[in-house]
Design an enzyme around this catalytic site. Structure first.
Site, short mmCIF file in Angstrom:
data_model
loop_
_atom_site.label_atom_id
_atom_site.label_comp_id
_atom_site.label_asym_id
_atom_site.label_seq_id
_atom_site.Cartn_x
_atom_site.Cartn_y
_atom_site.Cartn_z
CD GLU A 35 46.17 31.46 49.72
OE1 GLU A 35 46.39 32.03 48.63
OE2 GLU A 35 45.72 32.05 50.72
CG ASN A 77 49.61 33.12 51.24
OD1 ASN A 77 50.64 33.76 51.47
ND2 ASN A 77 48.47 33.70 50.93
CE LYS A 136 45.80 35.70 45.80
NZ LYS A 136 47.04 36.44 46.09
CD GLU A 179 47.77 38.57 43.20
OE1 GLU A 179 47.26 37.43 43.24
OE2 GLU A 179 48.21 39.16 44.21
CD GLU A 205 49.23 31.13 46.87
OE1 GLU A 205 48.61 32.06 47.41
OE2 GLU A 205 48.70 30.04 46.63
CB SER A 206 53.05 35.66 50.32
OG SER A 206 51.69 35.84 50.02
CE LYS A 236 48.22 42.20 46.83
NZ LYS A 236 49.10 41.22 47.52
#
Length: 263
Positions: free
Chosen positions: A168, A189, A119, A57, A219-220, A59
């Site tokens: 998601e 997530n 995103k 990503e 994710e995360s 970011k």
């Protein structure tokens, strides 16, 4: 609640952009243009030769962490991802809370040959049409931010434009919504969008309930090789990693370390 604030601001910005160019004009541009999207599933589905797939990503910031990368050069970051084994690139385009920019997609497209994810907090068909025009190959739809009818409608519209969709989810209710809309790529997530707290057991709870033919994205909180290996072992195909790459001394070295960890 932060999610409501982000969505309200997203709608406010959206209404301003619609005054400049309408959805009908965007759709006409798409019809008259040549917008080809990549086969996203082939890049994200785990295989024997390449079991760990990474969506890296671009970011700059987040509401929970503030500025993540001070010297932020989205093109340079994307090139490093593209050249060192990332399977796709997630481009944050939300401008107020994440300091992203829709134009990043268009610029990154020029220098990369892997799929690009827009995103953002997508709540309108307009944003999906924008995503295609600016160079995305797939879009994010957050089940928690949409009711079932909205999710179904936006998912169908994206697919009608040949855009893939990463849906998601954050809990069982979201999972049920994602399956009802027909999602093939499901992102779990670990971060709660209301509290920003992490639940690293979420994949353990939800993956067994997901049909085996789906592509699962964790994710995360997946910045550790051992965590990645464990989650892959229970069914995760791909891993969306952003903040971690923004903080390491060498994106190249860290990405190669993850990609080679299965060998």
């Amino acid at each position: 609640m932060i999610l409501e604030k982000i969505i309200n601001k997203t709608i406010e910005d959206l209404n301003l952009r619609k005054q400049t160019i309408s959805l009908e004009e965007l759709e006409l541009k798409i019809k008259e243009g040549s917008y080809k999207t990549k086969d996203v599933k082939s890049f994200l589905k785990s295989s024997k030769d390449e079991p760990i797939r990474i969506i890296a990503e671009v970011k700059k910031a987040s509401p929970s962490k503030g500025i993540i990368k001070e010297n932020f050069d989205p093109i340079s970051i994307a090139k490093e991802y593209n050249d060192n084994g990332a399977n796709a690139i997630s481009v944050l385009t939300e401008s107020h809370f994440f300091l992203g920019d829709l134009n990043y997609l268009k610029e990154i497209k020029k220098f990369t040959n892997i799929p690009l994810l827009r995103k953002d907090f997508i709540v309108d068909k307009y944003q999906i049409a924008e995503a295609l025009v600016y160079g995305a190959d797939f879009v994010l739809l957050i089940a928690k931010a949409l009711n079932q009818d909205e999710l179904n409608s936006l998912y169908s519209y994206a697919r009608s434009l040949d855009l893939e969709v990463l849906v998601e989810i954050h809990d069982l209710e979201d999972l049920e919504k994602s399956l009802k809309c027909g999602a093939d790529i499901i992102g779990i997530n670990h971060r709660n969008l209301k509290t920003f707290e992490m639940d690293m057991t979420l994949c353990d709870k939800l993956i067994p309930l997901i049909p085996r033919d789906k592509i699962i994205v964790a994710e995360s909180g997946v910045s550790d090789i051992e965590v990645i290996k464990r989650l892959h072992g229970i069914g995760a195909d791909s891993f969306l990693i952003g903040e971690h790459f923004m903080r390491v001394p060498s994106i190249k070295n860290e990405l190669l370390k993850f990609k080679n960890s299965w060998k």
